[in-house]
Enzyme design. Structure first.
Site, mmCIF file in Angstrom:
data_model
loop_
_atom_site.group_PDB
_atom_site.id
_atom_site.type_symbol
_atom_site.label_atom_id
_atom_site.label_comp_id
_atom_site.label_asym_id
_atom_site.label_seq_id
_atom_site.Cartn_x
_atom_site.Cartn_y
_atom_site.Cartn_z
ATOM 1 N N VAL A 86 37.947 5.111 -16.729
ATOM 2 C CA VAL A 86 37.580 6.206 -17.615
ATOM 3 C C VAL A 86 38.858 6.826 -18.184
ATOM 4 C CG1 VAL A 86 36.430 8.451 -17.791
ATOM 5 C CG2 VAL A 86 35.538 6.723 -16.218
ATOM 6 N N ASP B 12 30.272 0.945 -23.972
ATOM 7 C CA ASP B 12 31.480 1.193 -23.201
ATOM 8 C C ASP B 12 31.547 2.666 -22.756
ATOM 9 O OD1 ASP B 12 34.096 0.096 -22.374
ATOM 10 O OD2 ASP B 12 34.841 1.700 -23.685
ATOM 11 N N LYS C 72 31.348 4.583 -18.901
ATOM 12 C CA LYS C 72 32.239 5.633 -18.390
ATOM 13 C C LYS C 72 31.441 6.853 -17.935
ATOM 14 C CE LYS C 72 35.867 4.045 -21.461
ATOM 15 N NZ LYS C 72 36.549 4.263 -22.725
#
Ligand code: ADP
Ligand code: ASP
Ligand code: MG
Length: 816
Positions: free
Chosen positions: A611, A680, A684
């Protein structure tokens, strides 16, 4: 007067014998006194004689061995003796070899090698070397004479390991010495004689002992043991590269270290020296400037908790247990007197506090015999089931930490066991010497090397700690990591005391390994040169079998394949550092499994770069949670790519062109939709939500799409760009509407009340995310503690440099 003893390598070649002569010249000029010189057989000669004798007993001929023996000695004679002095020396050597040949012929004929004959055969090693060296020395010291110690040292008849009768020996040595005051004595090490004049030996490595026996008899000022290393080191330098020399040790410490395998000095050597308080100095023939390790009474206090670690790499243990032993005080006495009577050397004993079992260690060669004699002695107890069947375990090793300070230093055993545990070394049995000067553990022989290095790293903290990393992936991040590691190696060592060795690298084509570390100046060539085709399972298996201490598996890929191995890697007590998000964002069970496995096996599982690349987001959240805070709300922009796109989507430029630009700059995945779809980002948010304590699954994160359906449906990247171009008006409208209200477009993820969502929003000047620039990430944590003003982390959240730096930081935190 001093006694100087030179070991096998110190007399192993013409060159080292010349060095020996120089050392003697120096000794005589600086002290003005003649030392007594004790000599070992040339290196390898005792082993060679032993194998010749054993093979002769097996009916094999010994011609080649005898020829080698002749050649090695004759070469030295020809190299170091003046021509006119060569013949007498060659003749005497030849005489020895002829006797030896006859002896071996006898063994061959009889097909029998008794301990007595074996000692006689072995004695030729020391007799040849000492005789030869006395002749060489006589060229510089005319008073040099050869002394056969088998006539001076008196022992019993325990061939192979004879016990010295010190009183009579001392007398004989003194008598001889007084009769030869003007001579310089060159004495055979290792050999002695019984009262019938037969040759005995003092045990392998026994030349050191010879030196101490002479020194004690003659009240020498010092014993110098000249060998091939810089004294007694913290561990065997062949096994532990970081071992360093010790300036001094007490007799007890030296005794315990050598008893547990530090072969540099033979344990009984310490006894006569201790009794007469004669200091022993261990010096290096090949580095005469080294001042030596001193073994003596008045050692300066040391601040090291332990002095050294030694090991015996091949032992077996026998485990005797049963109800018949409880409270029977005579039992262990009977057991160990039996073993003593049978001349079975018990290396170590541990007894459970319930007295229900006794475990003891012996050499592998003694195992069967020990079992037989015990079964015979305790036949009745075994029949009555008062004793259970005796267990034998083989292929084990002993590791011992030694030092007199252990007594006063709490936590020594804790440190020992935690370093073993962290490295997955299973401890079979433990013994603490009653002196508290050593703790010894029995472990599997295959773990010994790893264990020695790990324990050495743990105790000698002022030394650099070595991490062994195995890296998967040589793309942008992998490459950058290698560059960073290479550039910072010196700094890391200097400032953090950490050394990182890349012990394995694999990309999708090839893999390469090197337990000493792949040279990061040429890792690409190393990979190219390697004959190992890439194979993930093979990579993991090799990493496990190399069994290196402080091992870390680094996953710098974005592939789902390595994830399947994480559990197994952690189970083999190897830490993981990963920038690959797929593992943590898969099914919740899997996320949990990694954590459980890491905790259970005492290793680290770090993924800061999952992250916000190198930004301290995961770590911050973990610190908040660990310190008892509770997350109320997380608001975040975590896609560097999307940030870049919206931050640059202003003025006249079209959305299509901005996406293209982002791709050209390397900010996007090969298919930019992987970013724009929000997958994506979702991963995270999911990881954050999980780390904040919510057991969400991927489809619990609601994603508001940025892209119109036609763009999502395109079947290739080119088609996608075409579809995006066709939607220019749609995006231009969005932008115009935001601008009209003085707002900007932001793709924001929110976690609140355990629910996570990501949406395209228009935010005004009053919002902290309004001013975000470039490809920056921003995250704000509203928690019980940070209620009024949230804790905000902001900065570059994408790019190979910052991501690799994040992986780097995780790596050096492993085991911290
Ligand atoms: P020599 O032939 O001179 O008697 P040895 O071979 O008997 O020499 O002993 C020296 C060797 O002992 C060294 O080469 C080293 O490999 C080994 N050794 C084992 N443990 C230690 C230790 N703790 N410190 C130094 N050397 C050690
Ligand atoms: N030569 C003997 C051995 O190899 C004794 C010694 O070197 O100390 O064991
Ligand atoms: Mg030795």
């Amino acid at each position: 007067m001093k006694v100087l003893k030179f070991g096998g390598t110190s007399v192993g070649s013409g060159q080292s014998i010349s060095t020996l002569i120089d050392i003697l010249k120096n000794e005589v000029t600086t002290t003005g006194k003649k030392p007594i010189v004790v000599l070992s057989a040339m290196s390898g000669v005792t082993n060679l004689l032993l194998s010749m004798a054993e093979e002769a007993a097996d009916g094999k001929d010994f011609v080649a061995g005898l020829a080698e023996l002749e050649r090695r000695h004759f070469d030295v004679v020809k190299e170091l003796l003046e021509i006119q002095n060569q013949n007498p020396a060659l003749t005497r050597l030849k005489l020895n070899f002829n006797q030896l040949e006859e002896l071996l012929q006898g063994v061959l004929t009889l097909r029998e090698l008794t301990p007595k004959t074996r000692d006689l055969v072995l004695s030729y090693g020391e007799r040849c070397s000492a005789m030869m060296i006395s002749k060489i020395a006589a060229q510089y010291f005319p008073e040099a004479i050869y002394v056969d110690a088998s006539e001076l040292i008196k022992t019993d008849s325990s061939f192979g390991n004879a016990r010295v009768q010190s009183e009579i020996t001392d007398q004989v040595i003194r008598g001889f010495y007084n009769g030869h005051k003007d001579n310089m004595l060159f004495v055979t090490g290792f050999i002695a004689g019984n009262d019938q004049g037969q040759i005995t030996t003092l045990g392998r490595g026994g030349s050191d002992y010879t030196a101490a026996i002479f020194a004690a008899a003659l009240n020498a000022a010092e014993i110098e043991i000249w060998t091939d290393v810089n004294g007694m080191m913290t561990a065997d330098p062949r096994m532990v590269k970081k071992a360093f020399s010790l300036p001094e040790l007490t007799y007890t410490e030296a005794m315990e270290l050598s008893y547990f395998g530090a072969k540099v000095i033979y344990p009984p050597t310490m006894i006569p020296a201790f009794m007469k308080r004669i200091p022993i100095v261990i010096r290096n023939t090949f580095e005469p400037e080294f001042k030596g390790t001193f073994i003596r009474h008045d050692c300066k206090p040391s601040n090291l908790a332990i002095k050294g670690i030694s090991s015996i790499n091949n032992i077996s243990i026998l485990n005797v247990q049963g109800s018949g032993m409880v409270g029977k005080s005579g039992f262990s006495g009977r057991l160990f007197s039996l073993l003593a009577r049978e001349q079975i050397n018990v290396i170590l004993i541990t007894q459970s506090s319930s007295e229900h079992s006794i475990t003891f260690a012996v050499s592998p060669g003694d195992t069967e015999r020990a079992l037989k004699v015990i079964e015979h002695e305790f036949e009745l107890e075994l029949m009555a089931k008062k004793l259970e069947n005796i267990d034998i375990e083989q292929d084990l090793a002993i590791l011992a930490v030694v030092g007199e300070n252990m007594k006063e230093t709490p936590g020594v055993s804790g440190k020992l066991f935690s370093s073993l545990g962290r490295n997955g070394v299973n401890v079979r049995a433990i013994a603490q010497g009653s002196s508290e000067y050593n703790i010894s553990v029995i472990i599997s022989a295959s773990d010994l090397n790893k264990a020695l290095n790990a324990v050495h790293d743990a105790f000698f903290v002022e030394l650099t700690k070595t991490l062994h990393a195995f890296c998967l992936g040589t793309g942008n991040i992998g490459k950058t990591l290698f560059n960073q590691l290479n550039a910072h190696a010196a700094f890391l060592k200097e400032n953090n005391g950490i050394q990182v060795k890349i012990a394995g690298i694999s990309n999708t084509r090839k893999m390469a390994f090197n337990s000493d570390g792949i040279d990061l100046n040429e890792w690409e060539e190393a990979l190219e040169r390697s004959h190992d085709a890439a194979d993930l399972a093979g990579f993991v298996a090799k990493m496990q079998s190399m069994n290196l201490p402080n091992c870390v598996f680094i996953d710098n890929t974005a592939s789902p394949k390595p994830i399947a191995f994480y559990g197994d890697v952690l189970k083999s007590t190897i830490s993981i550092v990963t920038c690959n998000k797929i593992g943590n964002s898969g099914p919740y069970n899997q996320y949990k499994l990694f954590r459980d496995a890491a905790r259970q096996h005492g290793v680290d599982f770090f993924y800061e770069t999952n992250v916000g690349a190198g930004l301290p987001i995961i770590r911050t959240l973990k610190d908040l949670m660990n310190s008892g805070d509770r997350v109320q709300r997380i608001e975040a922009i975590l896609s560097g790519t999307i940030s870049f796109i919206f931050n640059n989507f202003k003025g006249d430029v079209s959305f299509h062109d901005v996406v293209k630009l982002a791709q050209e700059k390397g900010y996007t995945e090969p298919d930019p939709r992987d970013d724009l779809r929000g997958t994506d980002f979702m991963r995270k948010m999911l990881i954050l939500a999980r780390d904040a304590g919510y057991s969400l699954e991927a489809n619990d994160v609601k994603i508001g799409s940025i892209l119109p359906q036609a763009c999502l449906d395109a079947t290739s990247v080119d088609d996608f760009y075409a579809a995006l171009k066709a939607e220019d008006a749609y995006f231009a409208n969005l932008k115009a509407e935001a601008e009209k209200n003085g707002k900007v477009l932001r793709y924001i993820g929110i976690l609140e009340n355990g629910k996570a969502a990501i949406n395209l929003e228009m935010v005004g000047e009053d919002h902290p995310f309004f001013t975000l620039s470039g490809s920056d990430n921003i995250i704000s944590f509203t928690t019980d503690r940070y209620r009024e003003r949230p804790l905000v982390v902001k900065g570059p959240g994408a790019g190979a440099e910052v991501t690799a730096a994040g992986v780097f930081a995780d790596l050096i935190n492993v085991g911290a």
